[in-house]
Scaffold this active site. Structure first.
Site, PDB file in Angstrom:
ATOM      1  N   ASP A 109      31.093  10.588  15.892  1.00 35.58           N
ATOM      2  CA  ASP A 109      29.954   9.704  16.172  1.00 35.58           C
ATOM      3  C   ASP A 109      29.083  10.316  17.270  1.00 35.58           C
ATOM      4  OD1 ASP A 109      32.075   9.225  17.867  1.00 35.58           O
ATOM      5  OD2 ASP A 109      32.149   7.068  17.529  1.00 35.58           O
ATOM      6  N   GLU A 129      28.266   2.328  18.328  1.00 34.99           N
ATOM      7  CA  GLU A 129      28.281   1.218  19.295  1.00 34.99           C
ATOM      8  C   GLU A 129      27.405   0.058  18.818  1.00 34.99           C
ATOM      9  OE1 GLU A 129      30.304   1.296  21.681  1.00 34.99           O
ATOM     10  OE2 GLU A 129      30.662   3.397  22.203  1.00 34.99           O
TER      11      GLU A 129
HETATM   12 ZN    ZN Z   1      33.417   5.118  21.233  1.00 33.41          ZN
END
Ligand code: ZN
Length: 400
Positions: free
Chosen positions: A81, A141
């Site tokens: 990510d 997130e």
């Molecule tokens: Zn994270």
């Protein structure tokens, strides 16, 4: 030393430089164009099929292995990510972000580690009897980048469905530097949000019988939620409900029209994740109705439970102990109550996810945790992150 760890050690300075450049310039959410540009630059010149997202700034790279395969050619997916958080960095590091956003969850290391895995596997592609999909994902997130990337076809990017997926996450506390941790089965919770508004009728605080006071009703719901947790769910398959915010009214002698409760809801099984919205709704509606009022319940499902496939997780931890030694792995007795959208990949493919401590000091037990403005992640772990992702891929493809 294996071929993967040798290459990782050689390219480590470049991975560190990339990580620090990304760290100084974090981006939040599903639109991470500068991080995307850095990834594309790092991939340039390699023999890869690279595509970018249409609804988000993702990058997907496919590496074709050139080794002969005796059976069907498998596909492994590796995910990292990319996004930061709206946190003002307070680490004082020389490459700290000054933009008001921060890589406080270490996703900058995930990008650099995954680039390292690309470089290693590209160099060893003559040993790969299958293909690799590299998934660079924004928005972990929030609002969630894995879902849109799956909708845009990342799981089939190699031309056929991937057979297994792996990912890692750095942590800035809990273990000494370089210790890997995790568990087979349920690793992380499902995290949902729920907003309950009790609708009453405002009036004068001296004459509640002429009004409908929503405040005690909201308090009753807040208490009853905890009774629901302990009486309706197994102690061996727990549920966490926290009323993090209660809001109502303006002044002591005014009964407000309504009162609101904001909840976070964590579950650790698909079964509980499935039933909990109905249970909370039933409780809120029933209590409001018992007092002649109504309640609006707005339930927002977040990421599902993250489950490690026991076979893929076993391969991953065997690789950890072979590369780094048995004392570098600590199995967790319990899942984490945090959530991850890698869970959406893990719902579709046999998958494994593992944590690694990147905290540089001896006081790791009391160190600032992920998401803190003071969270520290040492990029010394980058070579190990790259080597592990590459080595597990090599083993998985050679095994298939
Ligand atoms: Zn994270």
């Amino acid at each position: 030393m294996t071929a993967t760890t040798a290459i990782a050690a050689r390219i480590h300075p470049e991975l560190r430089a990339l990580r620090r450049a990304i760290h100084a310039d974090p981006e939040v959410g599903n639109d991470n164009p500068r991080t995307q540009a850095r990834i594309l630059e790092a991939l340039a010149g390699l023999d890869l099929e690279v595509t970018t997202g249409t609804s988000l700034s993702s990058v997907v790279a496919v590496l074709r292995g050139t080794a002969e395969s005796t059976g069907p050619r498998s596909v492994v997916l590796l995910r990292g990510d990319m996004d930061g958080l709206p946190v003002v960095e307070a680490t004082g590091q020389e490459f700290a972000s000054a933009t008001g956003t921060m890589h406080a969850c270490g996703h900058d290391l995930h990008v650099a580690g995954l680039i390292g895995a690309v470089r290693i596997l590209h160099e060893l592609r003559h040993q790969l009897p299958g293909d690799v999909v590299f998934m660079f994902q924004p928005g972990e997130e929030g609002p969630g980048g894995a879902g849109p990337m799956i909708a845009e076809g990342v799981l089939d990017a190699a031309g056929r469905r991937a057979d297994a997926a792996y990912a890692l996450h750095v942590v800035s506390s809990q273990h000494p530097l370089g210790v890997w941790s995790g568990r087979p089965g349920v690793l992380m919770a499902a995290a949902d949000q729920c907003y309950i508004t009790v609708r009453g009728r405002g009036g004068h605080g001296s004459q509640p019988h002429f009004a409908q006071d929503p405040v005690p009703v909201a308090c009753e719901i807040a208490i009853a939620l905890q009774t629901m947790v302990t009486r309706q769910f197994s102690a061996f398959d727990p549920v966490v409900v926290t009323v993090g915010k209660i809001a109502a009214g303006s002044k002591e002698n005014i009964i407000p029209d309504d009162a609101r409760l904001d909840l976070t809801v964590r579950t650790f099984s698909d079964a509980n994740h499935e039933v909990i919205p109905e249970r909370i709704g039933r409780l809120a509606h029933g209590i409001a109705e018992a007092h002649g009022m109504t309640a609006d319940v707005d339930y927002l499902r977040g990421y599902p439970v993250t489950v490690n496939d026991p076979v893929e997780y076993g391969l991953l931890t065997d690789t950890v102990t072979d590369l780094f030694g048995a004392d570098r792995y600590a199995e967790q007795p319990f899942p984490e109550a945090g959530a991850e959208d890698f869970s959406l990949v893990a719902q579709q493919l046999p998958s494994a996810f593992i944590f690694v401590s990147a905290y540089p000091g001896d006081d790791w037990a009391s160190a600032a945790s992920n998401h803190s403005a003071r969270a520290l992640f040492d990029d010394d772990v980058l070579a190990d992150c790259a080597a592990l992702l590459a080595e597990v891929t090599l083993r998985r493809l050679q095994r298939a």
